[in-house]
Design a protein around this motif. Structure first.
Motif, PDB file in Angstrom:
ATOM      1  N   VAL A 108      44.734 -47.969  -0.436  1.00  0.00           N
ATOM      2  CA  VAL A 108      45.161 -48.067  -1.838  1.00  0.00           C
ATOM      3  C   VAL A 108      44.145 -47.373  -2.747  1.00  0.00           C
ATOM      4  N   ALA A 109      42.864 -47.590  -2.490  1.00  0.00           N
ATOM      5  CA  ALA A 109      41.829 -46.973  -3.321  1.00  0.00           C
ATOM      6  C   ALA A 109      41.823 -45.460  -3.158  1.00  0.00           C
ATOM      7  N   MET A 110      42.105 -44.989  -1.958  1.00  0.00           N
ATOM      8  CA  MET A 110      42.130 -43.545  -1.732  1.00  0.00           C
ATOM      9  C   MET A 110      43.239 -42.891  -2.551  1.00  0.00           C
ATOM     10  N   CYS A 111      44.404 -43.502  -2.559  1.00  0.00           N
ATOM     11  CA  CYS A 111      45.506 -42.949  -3.350  1.00  0.00           C
ATOM     12  C   CYS A 111      45.255 -43.116  -4.846  1.00  0.00           C
ATOM     13  N   ALA A 112      44.524 -44.153  -5.242  1.00  0.00           N
ATOM     14  CA  ALA A 112      44.230 -44.353  -6.660  1.00  0.00           C
ATOM     15  C   ALA A 112      43.169 -43.371  -7.156  1.00  0.00           C
ATOM     16  N   VAL A 113      42.155 -43.115  -6.348  1.00  0.00           N
ATOM     17  CA  VAL A 113      41.065 -42.245  -6.781  1.00  0.00           C
ATOM     18  C   VAL A 113      41.429 -40.777  -6.642  1.00  0.00           C
ATOM     19  N   PHE A 114      42.002 -40.408  -5.501  1.00  0.00           N
ATOM     20  CA  PHE A 114      42.321 -38.997  -5.259  1.00  0.00           C
ATOM     21  C   PHE A 114      43.644 -38.583  -5.880  1.00  0.00           C
ATOM     22  N   GLY A 115      44.468 -39.538  -6.279  1.00  0.00           N
ATOM     23  CA  GLY A 115      45.810 -39.218  -6.757  1.00  0.00           C
ATOM     24  C   GLY A 115      46.777 -39.219  -5.585  1.00  0.00           C
ATOM     25  N   VAL A 116      48.043 -39.350  -5.885  1.00  0.00           N
ATOM     26  CA  VAL A 116      49.049 -39.403  -4.826  1.00  0.00           C
ATOM     27  C   VAL A 116      49.602 -37.999  -4.625  1.00  0.00           C
ATOM     28  N   HIS A 117      49.171 -37.365  -3.552  1.00  0.00           N
ATOM     29  CA  HIS A 117      49.686 -36.063  -3.157  1.00  0.00           C
ATOM     30  C   HIS A 117      49.570 -35.953  -1.650  1.00  0.00           C
ATOM     31  N   GLY A 161      45.894 -41.972   3.710  1.00  0.00           N
ATOM     32  CA  GLY A 161      46.291 -43.243   3.107  1.00  0.00           C
ATOM     33  C   GLY A 161      47.358 -43.955   3.928  1.00  0.00           C
ATOM     34  N   LEU A 162      48.353 -43.198   4.374  1.00  0.00           N
ATOM     35  CA  LEU A 162      49.408 -43.811   5.197  1.00  0.00           C
ATOM     36  C   LEU A 162      48.882 -44.242   6.559  1.00  0.00           C
ATOM     37  N   LEU A 163      48.024 -43.430   7.160  1.00  0.00           N
ATOM     38  CA  LEU A 163      47.474 -43.812   8.462  1.00  0.00           C
ATOM     39  C   LEU A 163      46.646 -45.092   8.342  1.00  0.00           C
ATOM     40  N   LEU A 164      45.835 -45.180   7.308  1.00  0.00           N
ATOM     41  CA  LEU A 164      45.041 -46.399   7.108  1.00  0.00           C
ATOM     42  C   LEU A 164      45.917 -47.599   6.767  1.00  0.00           C
ATOM     43  N   ALA A 165      46.964 -47.383   5.977  1.00  0.00           N
ATOM     44  CA  ALA A 165      47.846 -48.494   5.611  1.00  0.00           C
ATOM     45  C   ALA A 165      48.617 -49.014   6.824  1.00  0.00           C
ATOM     46  N   ILE A 166      49.115 -48.104   7.646  1.00  0.00           N
ATOM     47  CA  ILE A 166      49.843 -48.540   8.846  1.00  0.00           C
ATOM     48  C   ILE A 166      48.886 -49.246   9.809  1.00  0.00           C
ATOM     49  N   GLY A 167      47.686 -48.700   9.971  1.00  0.00           N
ATOM     50  CA  GLY A 167      46.696 -49.346  10.826  1.00  0.00           C
ATOM     51  C   GLY A 167      46.311 -50.721  10.308  1.00  0.00           C
ATOM     52  N   GLY A 168      46.133 -50.854   8.998  1.00  0.00           N
ATOM     53  CA  GLY A 168      45.817 -52.163   8.417  1.00  0.00           C
ATOM     54  C   GLY A 168      46.952 -53.148   8.573  1.00  0.00           C
ATOM     55  N   GLY A 203      37.461 -36.306   1.372  1.00  0.00           N
ATOM     56  CA  GLY A 203      36.383 -36.763   0.512  1.00  0.00           C
ATOM     57  C   GLY A 203      35.291 -35.716   0.347  1.00  0.00           C
ATOM     58  N   LEU A 204      35.030 -34.940   1.380  1.00  0.00           N
ATOM     59  CA  LEU A 204      34.036 -33.872   1.264  1.00  0.00           C
ATOM     60  C   LEU A 204      34.485 -32.795   0.288  1.00  0.00           C
TER      61      LEU A 204
END
Length: 108
Positions: A69-78, A85-92, A20-21
């Motif tokens: 989901v928002a991170m992949c939507a805003v930053f794009g999927v790369h 995104g995966l770490l947050l999704a697995i943690g969630g 994000g920075l």
């Protein structure tokens, strides 16, 4: 499972803040203030979700999933956005899997 969700959420949130920075700096050159706000608000939401996962696993898990989901939507999927995104999704997912329905005591 709660400790795993907490750990994955914190690591994913910290990686998200670092990415994000970079996005904050790039958006600053372009003059896009709303994108600057989103690049820091979304990973912070993931960190907040990871922080409250011990007391409220369902709310923390949902916050981490929405942040992923928002991170992949805003930053794009790369590659750079998939790591946090995966770490947050697995943690969630772990946090939501650890929530249990309240049990009623059985009277014998």
């Amino acid at each position: 499972m709660i400790t795993g969700a907490l750990t994955l959420g914190m690591v994913g949130g910290i990686f998200g803040i670092l990415i994000g920075l970079v996005g904050f700096t790039i958006a600053g050159f372009a003059g896009d203030v709303s994108f600057q706000f989103l690049t820091l608000a979304i990973p912070i939401a993931g960190l907040v979700g990871a922080g409250i996962v011990r007391s409220e696993p369902s709310k923390g898990g949902m916050a981490m999933l929405v942040s992923a989901v928002a991170m992949c939507a805003v930053f794009g999927v790369h590659l750079l956005s998939l790591l946090p995104g995966l770490l947050l999704a697995i943690g969630g997912g772990l946090a939501l899997a650890s929530t249990r329905a309240p049990t009623t005591p059985t009277v014998v």
